[in-house]
Design a protein around this motif. Structure first.
Motif, PDB file in Angstrom:
ATOM      1  N   VAL A   1       0.842  -1.199   0.000  1.00 38.62           N
ATOM      2  CA  VAL A   1       0.000   0.000   0.000  1.00 38.62           C
ATOM      3  C   VAL A   1       0.880   1.254   0.000  1.00 38.62           C
ATOM      4  O   VAL A   1       0.617   2.224  -0.733  1.00 38.62           O
ATOM      5  N   LEU A   2       1.920   1.236   0.815  1.00 39.31           N
ATOM      6  CA  LEU A   2       2.836   2.374   0.876  1.00 39.31           C
ATOM      7  C   LEU A   2       3.467   2.650  -0.477  1.00 39.31           C
ATOM      8  O   LEU A   2       3.489   3.799  -0.954  1.00 39.31           O
ATOM      9  N   THR A   3       3.980   1.615  -1.114  1.00 42.33           N
ATOM     10  CA  THR A   3       4.618   1.799  -2.413  1.00 42.33           C
ATOM     11  C   THR A   3       3.616   2.309  -3.448  1.00 42.33           C
ATOM     12  O   THR A   3       3.940   3.181  -4.274  1.00 42.33           O
ATOM     13  N   GLY A   4       2.392   1.780  -3.401  1.00 41.55           N
ATOM     14  CA  GLY A   4       1.369   2.259  -4.313  1.00 41.55           C
ATOM     15  C   GLY A   4       1.054   3.737  -4.113  1.00 41.55           C
ATOM     16  O   GLY A   4       0.897   4.496  -5.086  1.00 41.55           O
ATOM     17  N   LEU A   5       0.966   4.173  -2.857  1.00 42.90           N
ATOM     18  CA  LEU A   5       0.707   5.583  -2.583  1.00 42.90           C
ATOM     19  C   LEU A   5       1.854   6.464  -3.059  1.00 42.90           C
ATOM     20  O   LEU A   5       1.627   7.558  -3.597  1.00 42.90           O
ATOM     21  N   LEU A   6       3.083   6.007  -2.872  1.00 41.91           N
ATOM     22  CA  LEU A   6       4.234   6.784  -3.326  1.00 41.91           C
ATOM     23  C   LEU A   6       4.242   6.919  -4.843  1.00 41.91           C
ATOM     24  O   LEU A   6       4.552   7.993  -5.383  1.00 41.91           O
ATOM     25  N   LEU A   7       3.906   5.843  -5.543  1.00 43.45           N
ATOM     26  CA  LEU A   7       3.834   5.907  -6.999  1.00 43.45           C
ATOM     27  C   LEU A   7       2.718   6.845  -7.449  1.00 43.45           C
ATOM     28  O   LEU A   7       2.892   7.626  -8.398  1.00 43.45           O
ATOM     29  N   ARG A   8       1.593   6.772  -6.768  1.00 41.52           N
ATOM     30  CA  ARG A   8       0.466   7.640  -7.123  1.00 41.52           C
ATOM     31  C   ARG A   8       0.830   9.105  -6.953  1.00 41.52           C
ATOM     32  O   ARG A   8       0.387   9.963  -7.740  1.00 41.52           O
ATOM     33  N   ARG A   9       1.617   9.415  -5.934  1.00 41.06           N
ATOM     34  CA  ARG A   9       2.019  10.798  -5.682  1.00 41.06           C
ATOM     35  C   ARG A   9       3.293  11.180  -6.429  1.00 41.06           C
ATOM     36  O   ARG A   9       3.849  12.252  -6.201  1.00 41.06           O
ATOM     37  N   ARG A  10       3.774  10.283  -7.274  1.00 39.03           N
ATOM     38  CA  ARG A  10       4.964  10.511  -8.103  1.00 39.03           C
ATOM     39  C   ARG A  10       6.212  10.785  -7.264  1.00 39.03           C
ATOM     40  O   ARG A  10       7.075  11.563  -7.648  1.00 39.03           O
ATOM     41  N   ARG A  11       6.279  10.144  -6.148  1.00 43.42           N
ATOM     42  CA  ARG A  11       7.487  10.210  -5.329  1.00 43.42           C
ATOM     43  C   ARG A  11       8.340   9.001  -5.703  1.00 43.42           C
ATOM     44  O   ARG A  11       8.413   7.989  -5.009  1.00 43.42           O
TER      45      ARG A  11
END
Length: 399
Positions: A316-326
């Motif tokens: 979930v963390l990695t998905g959120l980071l990708l979504r926020r383009r981090r």
């Protein structure tokens, strides 16, 4: 000097200016974070004191074990033996039966332990002192990273609180590698935010002597460099970014000189901890079976359940980071998940959450939007931290 009208528009400080101020000496917010750190250390030592009395080696004991006995668990013995005797004492090695596979552990922490032992004669006390000092550096750096990312001083303290109350926080206090790694990795990331690439690379290089996760950080630095070279290129930093690969190469060369095997580190991981490569779905199946298939004793089964939960949090963390383009942080957590999720089964993923600093930044940001998050997290995480602390200090597997 001309006076500035009170209603004049104020210029927003630049990203570089904010980062520069965060690199200054300890301020009030840093001291608040350190006070929180000290209080949680007292709580962990109070727990260790109670464990000595409540869980003696013998049910008929009338005196507790030694003061440091609760901290002498599991991987600590590998670090201690390396610090005392090196990797191959008196010609011993993986060619002998019942070998402890100590070459699976990188030399950074044992070298620091040996150095501190020259001042602190008790080995366990030396290891605890390393983690105590390193943990203080790490928690201040985490708070600064959070303040820089969110532009909010309260957020820094929140991230530190969530981090210090995390279920596996005992590993930050024990004579393990997590605190020392973070004391190098988090300042490295701060240096990268200031585009101080030589310092970031040097600290990451030192981090790779402690944990293989340093290579994941090096990859994140490379991605961060690629995404921040505009509008002014920083090509002079490119050679520095290769520096973190040097310690693993030197360690492999040293092991090859003594074993004839360039992959001795990996093979020791396989022999001792079943870390041979398996597909992610095979690893998931094996872990699920051990967690819920009644193939393990209950103590081990619940730990495998924790492994599954930690993997879910990481995804979930990695998905959120990708979504926020981090992208850089996503690379760091993604590589960590790949390394931990492609063994025979999941192992040590709950501990790895301590190293995922973007997790604590995002939870802090969430708590700013919803004040109930802080209360809910403390009420849930603190009991879990106590349970896992007692689990670790009584010699049971705790991630």
């Amino acid at each position: 000097m001309p006076r500035i009208p009170a209603d004049a528009p104020r210029r927003k400080p630049s990203y570089r200016a904010v980062a520069g101020r965060l690199g200054a000496r300890l301020g009030r917010d840093d001291r608040e974070v350190l006070w929180l750190y000290l209080l949680t250390r007292v709580g962990l030592w109070a727990t260790a004191y109670c464990v000595r009395w409540l869980f003696p080696q013998s049910s008929a004991a009338h005196a507790p074990q030694s003061l440091f006995s609760a901290w002498q668990q599991w991987d600590w013995w590998h670090y201690l033996h390396i610090a005392q005797d090196g990797y191959f004492p008196q010609g011993a090695g993986p060619w002998l039966p019942r070998w402890d596979n100590r070459e699976a552990f990188l030399p950074g922490f044992p070298l620091v332990l040996r150095a501190v032992h020259t001042v602190v004669p008790h080995w366990t006390a030396a290891g605890l002192l390393i983690s105590f000092v390193a943990g203080a550096i790490a928690v201040v750096a985490l708070a600064r990273i959070t303040r820089l990312a969110l532009g909010n001083t309260i957020a820094g303290r929140r991230a530190a609180l969530f981090f210090l109350l995390s279920p596996c926080a005992v590993f930050l206090a024990a004579g393990y590698t997590e605190a020392l790694f973070l004391a190098l990795a988090l300042p490295a990331w701060l240096a990268a935010q200031r585009h101080n690439w030589p310092l970031a690379a040097l600290l990451t290089c030192l981090a790779t002597t402690v944990r293989v996760s340093g290579l994941f950080l090096a990859a994140a630095l490379a991605v961060h460099w690629l995404t921040t070279v505009r509008p002014r290129p920083h090509w002079h930093a490119l050679p520095w970014l290769a520096l973190p690969a040097l310690p693993p190469l030197l360690h492999s060369w040293y092991l090859q000189r003594n074993t004839g095997d360039w992959m001795a580190w990996k093979h020791a991981q396989e022999r001792g901890w079943h870390r041979e490569f398996h597909t992610p779905w095979d690893a998931l199946q094996h872990t699920w079976t051990d967690a819920f298939g009644h193939t393990q004793t209950t103590g081990y089964a619940i730990e495998f359940q924790a492994e599954l939960l930690a993997m879910l949090v990481g995804l979930v963390l990695t998905g959120l980071l990708l979504r926020r383009r981090r992208w850089a942080e996503a690379v760091y957590t993604g590589l960590s998940l790949w390394a931990l999720g492609t063994s025979y089964w999941y192992m040590s993923i709950p501990r790895a959450t301590l190293l995922w600093w973007p997790l604590w930044v995002l939870v802090a940001a969430w708590s700013l939007r919803n004040p109930r998050v802080t209360t809910a997290y403390a009420c849930l995480a603190a009991p879990l931290m106590t349970v896992l602390t007692v689990t670790f200090m009584t010699g049971r597997w705790a991630g």
